[in-house]
Design a protein around this motif. Sequence first.
Motif, short mmCIF file in Angstrom:
data_model
loop_
_atom_site.label_atom_id
_atom_site.label_comp_id
_atom_site.label_asym_id
_atom_site.label_seq_id
_atom_site.Cartn_x
_atom_site.Cartn_y
_atom_site.Cartn_z
N LEU A 4 -6.50 2.97 5.21
CA LEU A 4 -6.19 1.55 5.10
C LEU A 4 -6.80 0.77 6.26
CD1 LEU A 4 -4.81 -0.88 3.87
CD2 LEU A 4 -2.68 -0.19 4.99
N VAL B 26 -3.50 8.30 5.34
CA VAL B 26 -3.28 7.03 4.64
C VAL B 26 -3.55 5.85 5.58
CG1 VAL B 26 -1.54 5.54 3.58
CG2 VAL B 26 -1.68 7.94 2.93
N THR B 27 -2.98 5.91 6.78
CA THR B 27 -3.16 4.79 7.72
C THR B 27 -4.61 4.65 8.15
OG1 THR B 27 -2.51 6.23 9.58
CG2 THR B 27 -0.79 4.90 8.56
N PRO C 246 3.86 6.33 5.83
CA PRO C 246 2.47 6.72 5.58
C PRO C 246 1.99 7.75 6.61
CG PRO C 246 2.75 4.33 5.51
CD PRO C 246 4.02 4.89 6.05
N ASN C 247 1.24 8.74 6.16
CA ASN C 247 0.72 9.75 7.08
C ASN C 247 -0.57 9.24 7.74
OD1 ASN C 247 -1.44 10.21 5.25
ND2 ASN C 247 -0.22 11.73 4.12
N THR D 202 8.14 1.37 11.71
CA THR D 202 7.23 0.74 10.75
C THR D 202 6.56 -0.49 11.35
OG1 THR D 202 9.03 -0.58 9.77
CG2 THR D 202 8.57 1.57 8.79
N PHE E 1 2.73 -2.24 3.67
CA PHE E 1 3.12 -1.03 2.95
C PHE E 1 4.33 -1.31 2.07
CE2 PHE E 1 1.03 0.72 6.77
CZ PHE E 1 0.15 1.59 6.19
N PRO F 21 7.85 1.40 3.81
CA PRO F 21 7.33 2.47 4.68
C PRO F 21 8.42 3.27 5.39
CG PRO F 21 7.02 0.32 5.69
CD PRO F 21 7.48 0.07 4.29
N TYR G 277 0.84 -1.21 0.00
CA TYR G 277 0.00 0.00 0.00
C TYR G 277 0.88 1.26 0.00
CZ TYR G 277 -4.53 2.24 1.28
OH TYR G 277 -5.70 2.95 1.30
N ASN G 278 0.30 2.34 -0.50
CA ASN G 278 0.92 3.67 -0.44
C ASN G 278 1.92 3.92 -1.57
OD1 ASN G 278 0.86 6.17 0.89
ND2 ASN G 278 2.78 5.78 1.95
N ASN G 279 1.91 3.06 -2.58
CA ASN G 279 2.73 3.31 -3.76
C ASN G 279 1.84 3.04 -4.97
OD1 ASN G 279 4.77 3.83 -5.56
ND2 ASN G 279 6.08 2.15 -4.93
N THR H 248 -3.14 1.93 -4.58
CA THR H 248 -3.89 3.09 -4.11
C THR H 248 -5.11 2.62 -3.31
OG1 THR H 248 -5.27 3.10 -6.10
CG2 THR H 248 -3.20 4.38 -6.17
#
Length: 294
Positions: free
Chosen positions: A109, A105-106, A101-102, A136, A93, A96, A62-64, A67
Amino acid sequence: MKVWQKILIVLTLLVFLVGGLYYDTFYVAPTRFTVRYENISSEKIPAQLNDINILFFSDVHYNNYMTPERFQEVVQLINNAAPDIVVFVGDLFDHPSVLLPNEEVTATLTAQLKEINAPLGKFAVLGNHDLESSTTKELVTSVLSNADFEIITNRSILIRNKGSEAIGLVGLDSQLLGNPDITSAFANVSPNSFNIVVSHTPDIADSLTSDQVDLQVSGHSHGGQVYFPIFGSFYTAPYAEVYNKGKYKIDDKFILDVMNGVGTTKADIRFLSDPEVVMYRLQRKTTPTPTPAS
């Protein structure tokens, strides 16, 4: 038809074929999420867990490239499959520690993972990307816990279904950046029960005691992301070098299943390794009653 016309037709077809494969690899296959259905039968599966479905997924990254919109498709795919149990097998992630992740984002998810339905429980082990740093690891652990996943690193639990009969679920830490403790994980495991091992890294299979394992499910390799049957894989990960893709029989005793995962890393491409979740149906094998001699 003249020779040059035949050559032109062949070249045109080749251009369309190569173009089609290129388009599929880069623009279609990375989001062609599938459920791979498998059955496993054993006399050790108790009657109360016969026909129970256990779904495994891994390598979200996730996060790359993965989406929120793309992962929502995965969540819907899982829920549509209607599993009884869901197990996450690591790498939530993508790097990470490089791109932490901010909170938004967290939170997104966490909410998506919480949507996943599994009446008999949701469980998880961590992957190497989850363990890139203490920060992380804490973040991933928090996200999974808040989404109702129970983390079972280096320990075993019993899974029941409205009764006392149970199967064993054993979680092992990632060989890469982790510290798998096989002795602790199997401390309370009986070889007489049906036991499933989940470990992010598949090559740990060669270190397991085969009489205590019936099925191991791992991820990490992405099935190579781009896989050529003769030439091998685009993506080769440490500790997924012996067992990289698909199903294996270990010591002629237990099955190792290495999933392709649902996400991508390094490049958003897939070829002959479509993203997948895997669902196993447990089936109790019964011994036929001998027919009396006449």
